[in-house]
Design a protein around this motif. Structure first.
Motif, PDB file in Angstrom:
ATOM      1  N   LEU A  18       1.637  10.648 -12.783  1.00 39.13           N
ATOM      2  CA  LEU A  18       1.221   9.247 -12.784  1.00 39.13           C
ATOM      3  C   LEU A  18       0.156   8.962 -11.739  1.00 39.13           C
ATOM      4  CD1 LEU A  18       4.712   7.492 -13.108  1.00 39.13           C
ATOM      5  CD2 LEU A  18       3.008   7.822 -14.909  1.00 39.13           C
ATOM      6  N   ALA A  19      -0.445  10.019 -11.202  1.00 42.00           N
ATOM      7  CA  ALA A  19      -1.364   9.852 -10.068  1.00 42.00           C
ATOM      8  C   ALA A  19      -2.456   8.826 -10.346  1.00 42.00           C
ATOM      9  CB  ALA A  19      -1.989  11.196  -9.709  1.00 42.00           C
ATOM     10  N   GLY A  20      -2.960   8.797 -11.572  1.00 38.99           N
ATOM     11  CA  GLY A  20      -4.039   7.868 -11.878  1.00 38.99           C
ATOM     12  C   GLY A  20      -3.578   6.561 -12.489  1.00 38.99           C
ATOM     13  N   ALA A  21      -2.247   6.387 -12.610  1.00 36.17           N
ATOM     14  CA  ALA A  21      -1.726   5.220 -13.318  1.00 36.17           C
ATOM     15  C   ALA A  21      -1.198   4.139 -12.401  1.00 36.17           C
ATOM     16  CB  ALA A  21      -0.614   5.655 -14.275  1.00 36.17           C
ATOM     17  N   GLU A  22      -1.225   4.358 -11.092  1.00 40.58           N
ATOM     18  CA  GLU A  22      -0.706   3.375 -10.149  1.00 40.58           C
ATOM     19  C   GLU A  22      -1.765   3.048  -9.110  1.00 40.58           C
ATOM     20  OE1 GLU A  22       3.837   3.923  -9.393  1.00 40.58           O
ATOM     21  OE2 GLU A  22       2.915   5.893  -9.376  1.00 40.58           O
ATOM     22  N   ASN A  23      -1.580   1.920  -8.461  1.00 44.46           N
ATOM     23  CA  ASN A  23      -2.579   1.467  -7.492  1.00 44.46           C
ATOM     24  C   ASN A  23      -2.025   1.442  -6.072  1.00 44.46           C
ATOM     25  OD1 ASN A  23      -5.192   0.665  -6.943  1.00 44.46           O
ATOM     26  ND2 ASN A  23      -4.707  -1.508  -7.026  1.00 44.46           N
ATOM     27  N   ILE A  24      -0.911   2.131  -5.836  1.00 45.60           N
ATOM     28  CA  ILE A  24      -0.359   2.206  -4.484  1.00 45.60           C
ATOM     29  C   ILE A  24      -1.023   3.383  -3.776  1.00 45.60           C
ATOM     30  CG2 ILE A  24       1.719   2.555  -3.116  1.00 45.60           C
ATOM     31  CD1 ILE A  24       3.300   1.210  -5.325  1.00 45.60           C
ATOM     32  N   PRO A  25      -1.793   3.129  -2.727  1.00 47.35           N
ATOM     33  CA  PRO A  25      -2.641   4.185  -2.158  1.00 47.35           C
ATOM     34  C   PRO A  25      -1.910   5.219  -1.314  1.00 47.35           C
ATOM     35  CG  PRO A  25      -2.939   2.134  -0.945  1.00 47.35           C
ATOM     36  CD  PRO A  25      -2.043   1.818  -2.094  1.00 47.35           C
ATOM     37  N   THR A  26      -0.728   4.882  -0.780  1.00 45.94           N
ATOM     38  CA  THR A  26      -0.040   5.789   0.145  1.00 45.94           C
ATOM     39  C   THR A  26       1.380   6.057  -0.338  1.00 45.94           C
ATOM     40  OG1 THR A  26      -1.346   5.000   2.027  1.00 45.94           O
ATOM     41  CG2 THR A  26       0.705   6.153   2.515  1.00 45.94           C
ATOM     42  N   VAL A  74       3.431   0.697 -15.422  1.00 45.50           N
ATOM     43  CA  VAL A  74       3.059   2.070 -15.091  1.00 45.50           C
ATOM     44  C   VAL A  74       2.848   2.881 -16.364  1.00 45.50           C
ATOM     45  CG1 VAL A  74       3.949   4.224 -14.125  1.00 45.50           C
ATOM     46  CG2 VAL A  74       4.108   2.123 -12.801  1.00 45.50           C
ATOM     47  N   LEU A  75       3.745   2.718 -17.336  1.00 44.65           N
ATOM     48  CA  LEU A  75       3.591   3.434 -18.606  1.00 44.65           C
ATOM     49  C   LEU A  75       2.327   2.996 -19.323  1.00 44.65           C
ATOM     50  CD1 LEU A  75       4.762   5.394 -20.719  1.00 44.65           C
ATOM     51  CD2 LEU A  75       5.960   3.440 -21.726  1.00 44.65           C
ATOM     52  N   ASP A  76       2.029   1.692 -19.315  1.00 39.43           N
ATOM     53  CA  ASP A  76       0.813   1.205 -19.969  1.00 39.43           C
ATOM     54  C   ASP A  76      -0.429   1.813 -19.329  1.00 39.43           C
ATOM     55  OD1 ASP A  76       2.235  -0.294 -21.758  1.00 39.43           O
ATOM     56  OD2 ASP A  76       1.859  -2.235 -20.796  1.00 39.43           O
ATOM     57  N   ASN A  77      -0.438   1.882 -18.015  1.00 38.47           N
ATOM     58  CA  ASN A  77      -1.584   2.486 -17.326  1.00 38.47           C
ATOM     59  C   ASN A  77      -1.685   3.976 -17.639  1.00 38.47           C
ATOM     60  OD1 ASN A  77      -2.440   0.123 -16.111  1.00 38.47           O
ATOM     61  ND2 ASN A  77      -1.210   0.419 -14.282  1.00 38.47           N
ATOM     62  N   TYR A  78      -0.550   4.652 -17.649  1.00 41.93           N
ATOM     63  CA  TYR A  78      -0.528   6.082 -17.960  1.00 41.93           C
ATOM     64  C   TYR A  78      -1.060   6.332 -19.364  1.00 41.93           C
ATOM     65  CZ  TYR A  78       1.309  10.710 -19.143  1.00 41.93           C
ATOM     66  OH  TYR A  78       1.436  12.024 -19.572  1.00 41.93           O
ATOM     67  N   ARG A  82      11.266  -3.230 -23.333  1.00 40.33           N
ATOM     68  CA  ARG A  82      11.737  -2.981 -21.977  1.00 40.33           C
ATOM     69  C   ARG A  82      11.594  -1.474 -21.753  1.00 40.33           C
ATOM     70  NH1 ARG A  82      16.775  -4.352 -22.386  1.00 40.33           N
ATOM     71  NH2 ARG A  82      16.567  -6.496 -21.621  1.00 40.33           N
ATOM     72  N   VAL A  83      10.927  -1.104 -20.677  1.00 44.16           N
ATOM     73  CA  VAL A  83      10.688   0.314 -20.385  1.00 44.16           C
ATOM     74  C   VAL A  83      11.465   0.704 -19.131  1.00 44.16           C
ATOM     75  CG1 VAL A  83       8.955   2.029 -19.737  1.00 44.16           C
ATOM     76  CG2 VAL A  83       8.420   0.305 -21.476  1.00 44.16           C
ATOM     77  N   THR A  84      12.209   1.800 -19.233  1.00 44.07           N
ATOM     78  CA  THR A  84      13.010   2.262 -18.102  1.00 44.07           C
ATOM     79  C   THR A  84      12.882   3.775 -17.979  1.00 44.07           C
ATOM     80  OG1 THR A  84      14.612   0.528 -18.650  1.00 44.07           O
ATOM     81  CG2 THR A  84      15.283   2.160 -17.015  1.00 44.07           C
ATOM     82  N   PHE A  85      12.559   4.245 -16.778  1.00 42.25           N
ATOM     83  CA  PHE A  85      12.558   5.677 -16.502  1.00 42.25           C
ATOM     84  C   PHE A  85      13.993   6.101 -16.186  1.00 42.25           C
ATOM     85  CE2 PHE A  85       7.998   5.053 -14.816  1.00 42.25           C
ATOM     86  CZ  PHE A  85       7.485   5.184 -16.100  1.00 42.25           C
ATOM     87  N   CYS A  86      14.520   7.039 -16.964  1.00 45.35           N
ATOM     88  CA  CYS A  86      15.916   7.459 -16.817  1.00 45.35           C
ATOM     89  C   CYS A  86      15.993   8.956 -16.541  1.00 45.35           C
ATOM     90  CB  CYS A  86      16.710   7.138 -18.084  1.00 45.35           C
ATOM     91  SG  CYS A  86      16.759   5.378 -18.484  1.00 45.35           S
ATOM     92  N   VAL A  87      17.004   9.355 -15.785  1.00 43.68           N
ATOM     93  CA  VAL A  87      17.203  10.779 -15.472  1.00 43.68           C
ATOM     94  C   VAL A  87      18.689  11.096 -15.510  1.00 43.68           C
ATOM     95  CG1 VAL A  87      15.159  10.878 -14.001  1.00 43.68           C
ATOM     96  CG2 VAL A  87      17.375  10.364 -12.987  1.00 43.68           C
ATOM     97  N   LEU A 134       8.755   2.812  -7.963  1.00 45.79           N
ATOM     98  CA  LEU A 134       9.336   3.237  -9.232  1.00 45.79           C
ATOM     99  C   LEU A 134      10.847   3.091  -9.275  1.00 45.79           C
ATOM    100  CD1 LEU A 134       7.233   6.387 -10.216  1.00 45.79           C
ATOM    101  CD2 LEU A 134       7.076   4.053 -11.059  1.00 45.79           C
ATOM    102  N   LEU A 135      11.487   2.820  -8.154  1.00 51.99           N
ATOM    103  CA  LEU A 135      12.922   2.544  -8.207  1.00 51.99           C
ATOM    104  C   LEU A 135      13.198   1.135  -8.736  1.00 51.99           C
ATOM    105  CD1 LEU A 135      14.455   4.207  -5.042  1.00 51.99           C
ATOM    106  CD2 LEU A 135      14.404   5.014  -7.385  1.00 51.99           C
ATOM    107  N   ASN A 136      12.175   0.339  -8.846  1.00 55.43           N
ATOM    108  CA  ASN A 136      12.311  -1.000  -9.416  1.00 55.43           C
ATOM    109  C   ASN A 136      11.932  -0.932 -10.897  1.00 55.43           C
ATOM    110  OD1 ASN A 136      12.245  -3.664 -10.164  1.00 55.43           O
ATOM    111  ND2 ASN A 136      10.969  -4.340  -8.456  1.00 55.43           N
TER     112      ASN A 136
END
Length: 559
Positions: free
Chosen positions: A449-457, A145-149, A413-418, A136-138
């Motif tokens: 986002l637990a169910g929205a990504e496919n990275i297992p670890t 990720v947003l589309d999956n969410y 363009r989607v960007t997570f900002c804080v 998610l830093l990329n």
């Protein structure tokens, strides 16, 4: 998920073999015990940059092996298939490094580049904290990720198909425009060439026929002499000609036939036929002689024709026999010019229609993304106060791009900002300083986002930095919740966080008989785990009160 990790000769680790299970696994130990070495080692197996100072003192090389279990649809398998490598749902990533700086990478015993190892590793593990460099830093990962969410996969796929169709239509427009432009540039030449060839009317095999006739005419005198001699032999005056001989033979046979009641009729028929054929031959000889009576004008005309054919063929760089096909080609090219305008307009209309369809679907997708972003923002913001990020702000920025930047993903363009404090405009996640604060932001995101990504670890480092008490418990509770969806590894100094682990590993330093210091990792039993959490609460001296507090933490974590 990560099944096992084997480390050889990395910094203070001589030999270490660890096994992992689902859920939340916590690593604890005193400061400097070597917890960061574990992450360094795992990062090597995932394709991180290798430095020779990671090799344990006295060793010639290091090696790290990480074994993963993935499902059949995991993107790592697609990447391997594209590279022509063998695939299996069990992936073994191995990395070696020698003292001379030479590094080798393998996956399931197949030699690969470090770049490919890194690409595979990015799909298997995401590290948050001081070692974070992907996931998610990329920002390029934020849109999918947003589309999956938001459950927008089908809508996004439709948009992608329309974009690809639009791109194909635009390619047809470009191709038609290029053909038309070329045809227009050659129009004058083609028009002249077609008129010239149509007037010339070249025929297949004409050159050979003309060449043969030219040879005949050039030898007309000799041919005429021979024809005349033949004519005289067959039909000239006198009794020695062929015709006279046949007539004489017929008369004699007719005399004989009167005495034999027609015994020689068959022979007479043959001689009659021969006489007729001879007469025809004589007529032909006479006619052929006329063909060579005055060869001059015909020869001149023939040579002009032959010269013209060869000259035109040379101009178009073809053989004389190819001129009829050349005429057809030029006519087709002119027809393309005449029809090109209509075809270009038709392609442009088709492309414009698909463009409008794509834009309509992209706008629909953009609106859906805005709604999904609002839901995600609200969900993440609810997590922040409990994680001691009450003054922080999270925002999913969904921007509409200009048409020149439209792509298969749509118009966004989607960007997570804080932002970490009120009054500071939100900035992209990758612009926020790394450390515990960022790790907690990631935790708040990952829980939702637990169910929205496919990275297992997932791995969290420094997630408890600068917090304690109720905040640490909130972190631990969320890590446990996240561990129900995927495998989570966390390096922690917080007893509250450690109490939520489903597995607990203690990192310690040991002094060998030859006074070398080595790092080791020990999976803790329930009793040992209680002692470790009590140590984390009280320090070097473990009191009964610390054990009681540790027991309370463990009991609360199970509620």
């Amino acid at each position: 998920m990560l099944l096992s990790l084997s480390i050889r000769n990395v910094v203070l680790i001589e030999k270490l073999d660890l096994s992992f299970d689902k859920g939340l696994c916590v690593f604890t130990g005193e400061t400097g015990a070597g917890k960061s070495i574990l992450l360094d080692a795992l990062s090597l197996a995932l394709g991180a940059r290798a430095e020779t100072d990671l090799i344990r003192y006295g060793a010639e090389q290091l090696s790290v092996t990480a074994e993963f279990q993935v499902d059949e649809k995991h993107p790592a398998l697609s990447i391997l298939t594209e590279q022509g490598l063998d695939t299996d749902t069990t992936l073994i990533l191995r990395r070696t490094l020698t003292k001379d700086g030479k590094s080798k990478a393998f996956i399931s015993d197949q030699a690969i580049s470090v770049g490919l190892l890194r690409e595979i590793g990015n799909t298997l593990v995401e590290i948050h904290g001081q070692f974070a460099s992907h996931g998610l830093l990329n920002p390029t990962n934020h849109l999918p990720v947003l589309d999956n969410y938001g459950g927008l996969a089908d809508l996004a796929q439709t948009c992608r198909q329309l974009y690809e169709n639009w791109r194909e239509k635009k390619a047809l427009v470009t191709q038609a425009a290029d053909i038309l432009a070329k045809a227009k540039a050659d129009e004058e030449y083609l028009t002249h060439a077609v008129k010239e060839l149509e007037a010339l009317e070249p025929q297949k095999g004409e050159e050979e026929k003309l060449s043969i006739r030219r040879t005949e005419l050039m030898n007309a005198e000799k041919i005429t002499e021979s024809l005349n001699n033949a004519y005289m032999t067959l039909s000239g005056g006198g009794s020695s000609t062929v015709q006279a001989m046949i007539h004489s033979a017929v008369r004699e046979l007719e005399k004989a036939n009167r005495f034999t009641e027609g015994s020689f009729d068959d022979i007479l028929k043959i001689l009659d036929t021969a006489a007729d054929s001879l007469a025809e031959a004589v007529e032909n000889l006479e006619a052929q002689s006329a063909n060579f009576s005055d060869p001059g004008p015909e020869l001149e005309q023939l040579e002009d024709r032959l010269f013209t054919l060869k000259d035109v063929a040379r101009k178009h760089r073809v053989e004389v026999d190819d001129l009829p096909d050349t005429l057809i080609t030029f006519q087709d090219q002119l027809n393309t010019l005449y029809k090109g305008e209509e075809e270009l307009v038709a392609h442009q209309k088709a492309a414009e229609q698909v463009r409008l369809d794509f834009i309509a679907k992209a706008k629909e997708l953009s609106i859906a993304r805005q709604k999904a972003a609002e839901r995600l923002d609200q969900a993440v913001r609810k997590e922040l106060p409990a994680l001691k990020l009450g003054k922080a702000h999270f925002e999913t920025r969904v921007e509409e791009l200009p048409e020149t930047e439209f792509s298969a993903t749509g118009m966004n363009r989607v960007t997570f900002c804080v932002s970490t404090n009120n009054g500071i405009p939100p900035a992209p996640l990758n612009k926020v300083a790394s450390g515990g604060e960022l790790a907690r932001f990631m935790l708040a995101l990952k829980v939702n986002l637990a169910g929205a990504e496919n990275i297992p670890t997932l791995i969290f480092d420094e997630v408890d930095s600068g917090i304690g008490g109720a905040t640490a418990s909130a972190v631990g509770e969320r890590l446990r919740r996240l561990g129900q969806e995927r495998q989570v590894l966390v390096v922690t100094h917080s007893p509250q966080v450690a109490a939520f682990g489903t597995d607990h590993m203690n990192v310690t330093k040991q002094t060998t008989s030859d006074n070398h210091i080595l790092t080791t990792v020990i999976p803790l039993t329930a009793e040992k785990r209680l002692e470790e959490i009590a140590r984390m609460l009280s320090g070097a001296e473990i009191t009964d009160q610390a054990r009681l507090a540790a027991q309370t933490l463990l009991e609360k974590s199970c509620l």
